[in-house]
Design a protein around this motif. Sequence first.
Motif, PDB file in Angstrom:
ATOM      1  N   ILE A 154       0.870  -1.172   0.000  1.00 36.77           N
ATOM      2  CA  ILE A 154       0.000   0.000   0.000  1.00 36.77           C
ATOM      3  C   ILE A 154       0.906   1.220   0.000  1.00 36.77           C
ATOM      4  N   LYS A 155       0.767   2.002  -1.013  1.00 39.19           N
ATOM      5  CA  LYS A 155       1.651   3.160  -1.180  1.00 39.19           C
ATOM      6  C   LYS A 155       1.033   4.399  -0.532  1.00 39.19           C
ATOM      7  N   ILE A 156       1.844   5.028   0.303  1.00 34.99           N
ATOM      8  CA  ILE A 156       1.418   6.253   0.982  1.00 34.99           C
ATOM      9  C   ILE A 156       2.365   7.363   0.521  1.00 34.99           C
ATOM     10  N   PRO A 157       1.826   8.426  -0.048  1.00 33.85           N
ATOM     11  CA  PRO A 157       2.687   9.529  -0.491  1.00 33.85           C
ATOM     12  C   PRO A 157       3.501  10.083   0.682  1.00 33.85           C
ATOM     13  N   PRO A 158       4.757  10.452   0.444  1.00 33.04           N
ATOM     14  CA  PRO A 158       5.607  10.969   1.522  1.00 33.04           C
ATOM     15  C   PRO A 158       4.977  12.144   2.274  1.00 33.04           C
ATOM     16  N   LEU A 159       4.230  12.964   1.576  1.00 33.68           N
ATOM     17  CA  LEU A 159       3.588  14.115   2.208  1.00 33.68           C
ATOM     18  C   LEU A 159       2.573  13.683   3.275  1.00 33.68           C
ATOM     19  N   LEU A 160       1.946  12.507   3.087  1.00 32.31           N
ATOM     20  CA  LEU A 160       0.921  12.024   4.017  1.00 32.31           C
ATOM     21  C   LEU A 160       1.420  10.927   4.962  1.00 32.31           C
ATOM     22  N   ALA A 161       2.696  10.582   4.877  1.00 29.94           N
ATOM     23  CA  ALA A 161       3.248   9.482   5.673  1.00 29.94           C
ATOM     24  C   ALA A 161       3.038   9.678   7.177  1.00 29.94           C
ATOM     25  N   GLY A 162       3.049  10.899   7.651  1.00 25.90           N
ATOM     26  CA  GLY A 162       2.838  11.155   9.072  1.00 25.90           C
ATOM     27  C   GLY A 162       1.393  11.021   9.508  1.00 25.90           C
ATOM     28  N   ASN A 163       0.471  10.936   8.558  1.00 25.74           N
ATOM     29  CA  ASN A 163      -0.952  10.837   8.882  1.00 25.74           C
ATOM     30  C   ASN A 163      -1.445   9.407   9.046  1.00 25.74           C
ATOM     31  N   ILE A 164      -0.635   8.439   8.611  1.00 24.21           N
ATOM     32  CA  ILE A 164      -1.058   7.036   8.646  1.00 24.21           C
ATOM     33  C   ILE A 164       0.030   6.219   9.325  1.00 24.21           C
ATOM     34  N   ALA A 165      -0.379   5.405  10.285  1.00 25.31           N
ATOM     35  CA  ALA A 165       0.573   4.569  11.022  1.00 25.31           C
ATOM     36  C   ALA A 165       1.172   3.512  10.100  1.00 25.31           C
ATOM     37  N   LYS A 166       2.397   3.118  10.392  1.00 23.53           N
ATOM     38  CA  LYS A 166       3.055   2.059   9.626  1.00 23.53           C
ATOM     39  C   LYS A 166       2.505   0.687   9.992  1.00 23.53           C
ATOM     40  N   VAL A 167       2.026   0.565  11.239  1.00 23.59           N
ATOM     41  CA  VAL A 167       1.438  -0.681  11.734  1.00 23.59           C
ATOM     42  C   VAL A 167      -0.007  -0.396  12.134  1.00 23.59           C
ATOM     43  N   ILE A 168      -0.909  -1.195  11.608  1.00 22.80           N
ATOM     44  CA  ILE A 168      -2.344  -1.035  11.860  1.00 22.80           C
ATOM     45  C   ILE A 168      -2.817  -2.175  12.760  1.00 22.80           C
ATOM     46  N   THR A 169      -3.544  -1.848  13.814  1.00 24.08           N
ATOM     47  CA  THR A 169      -4.123  -2.866  14.694  1.00 24.08           C
ATOM     48  C   THR A 169      -5.490  -3.264  14.144  1.00 24.08           C
ATOM     49  N   VAL A 170      -5.677  -4.571  13.970  1.00 20.25           N
ATOM     50  CA  VAL A 170      -6.929  -5.105  13.424  1.00 20.25           C
ATOM     51  C   VAL A 170      -7.585  -5.984  14.491  1.00 20.25           C
ATOM     52  N   ASP A 171      -8.836  -5.684  14.821  1.00 19.95           N
ATOM     53  CA  ASP A 171      -9.620  -6.477  15.770  1.00 19.95           C
ATOM     54  C   ASP A 171     -10.729  -7.183  15.011  1.00 19.95           C
ATOM     55  N   PHE A 172     -11.091  -8.382  15.477  1.00 15.13           N
ATOM     56  CA  PHE A 172     -12.177  -9.110  14.814  1.00 15.13           C
ATOM     57  C   PHE A 172     -13.026  -9.851  15.835  1.00 15.13           C
ATOM     58  N   ARG A 173     -14.275 -10.074  15.449  1.00  8.66           N
ATOM     59  CA  ARG A 173     -15.209 -10.865  16.263  1.00  8.66           C
ATOM     60  C   ARG A 173     -16.234 -11.481  15.316  1.00  8.66           C
ATOM     61  N   PHE A 174     -16.359 -12.791  15.405  1.00  8.46           N
ATOM     62  CA  PHE A 174     -17.305 -13.531  14.585  1.00  8.46           C
ATOM     63  C   PHE A 174     -18.205 -14.357  15.484  1.00  8.46           C
ATOM     64  N   GLU A 175     -19.503 -14.307  15.230  1.00 10.10           N
ATOM     65  CA  GLU A 175     -20.462 -15.146  15.941  1.00 10.10           C
ATOM     66  C   GLU A 175     -20.975 -16.181  14.952  1.00 10.10           C
ATOM     67  N   TYR A 176     -20.614 -17.444  15.197  1.00 13.57           N
ATOM     68  CA  TYR A 176     -20.928 -18.540  14.273  1.00 13.57           C
ATOM     69  C   TYR A 176     -22.173 -19.282  14.723  1.00 13.57           C
ATOM     70  N   GLU A 177     -22.900 -19.762  13.732  1.00 13.10           N
ATOM     71  CA  GLU A 177     -24.058 -20.626  13.973  1.00 13.10           C
ATOM     72  C   GLU A 177     -23.927 -21.807  13.011  1.00 13.10           C
ATOM     73  N   PRO A 178     -24.639 -22.899  13.254  1.00 14.76           N
ATOM     74  CA  PRO A 178     -24.532 -24.049  12.350  1.00 14.76           C
ATOM     75  C   PRO A 178     -24.840 -23.666  10.909  1.00 14.76           C
ATOM     76  N   TYR A 179     -24.031 -24.187  10.003  1.00 15.32           N
ATOM     77  CA  TYR A 179     -24.202 -23.931   8.575  1.00 15.32           C
ATOM     78  C   TYR A 179     -25.040 -25.038   7.973  1.00 15.32           C
ATOM     79  N   GLN A 180     -26.061 -24.652   7.262  1.00 13.97           N
ATOM     80  CA  GLN A 180     -26.931 -25.630   6.607  1.00 13.97           C
ATOM     81  C   GLN A 180     -26.866 -25.405   5.113  1.00 13.97           C
ATOM     82  N   GLU A 181     -26.375 -26.418   4.421  1.00  7.55           N
ATOM     83  CA  GLU A 181     -26.204 -26.309   2.962  1.00  7.55           C
ATOM     84  C   GLU A 181     -27.522 -26.445   2.248  1.00  7.55           C
TER      85      GLU A 181
END
Length: 181
Positions: A154-181
């Motif tokens: 992912i290319k970030i222009p040098p002018l905007l490099a200070g506006n976006i972190a180099k490392v992004i924290t990603v959180d997830f949560r999934f609620e599963y139920e039985p799958y019926q084909e």
Amino acid sequence: MNRFLILVCFMLCPSQQLVAQKVIARQGRIAFFSYTPVENIKAENNQVLSIIDFSNGRIAVSMLMNAFIFEKALMREHFNESYVESDLYPKATFEGEILDFDPLLKEQQTRIINGNFTMHGVSQALEIKTKIDYKDGNYEVSGSFEAMVNDYEIKIPPLLAGNIAKVITVDFRFEYEPYQE
């Protein structure tokens, strides 16, 4: 007599047959956070699809990149058009395996998921520590991981490099139920 035979068969059948082979989360949640001194960027996607196959421990996740909701419309526009290029790379996916997962355990499990996360046309191996809860016949899988922006080209222009972190924290949560084909 018939009831007795049914009861005996039920008791002798492996308990794994009582657990659905596949479970599905149709509205999983993935959120990310980018901290910088200039501006924090948060986004959330509640339209993430995921399936777990208990027969082999495999997990698959698919999400549309343009379904992320931001605090500001301009952030969403920049994210989709300039960074992840969602017109060229509309989806991000994860395919992996939950290690040592036992779907028969009804208490909380902490497990590692190994797999490949593909975003912006680039695939990277990930190892993610997850929490798996069993509630009312359904499973909830949650956790977080960090993604390096450069790893996905992912290319970030040098002018905007200070506006976006180099490392992004990603959180997830999934609620599963039985799958019926």
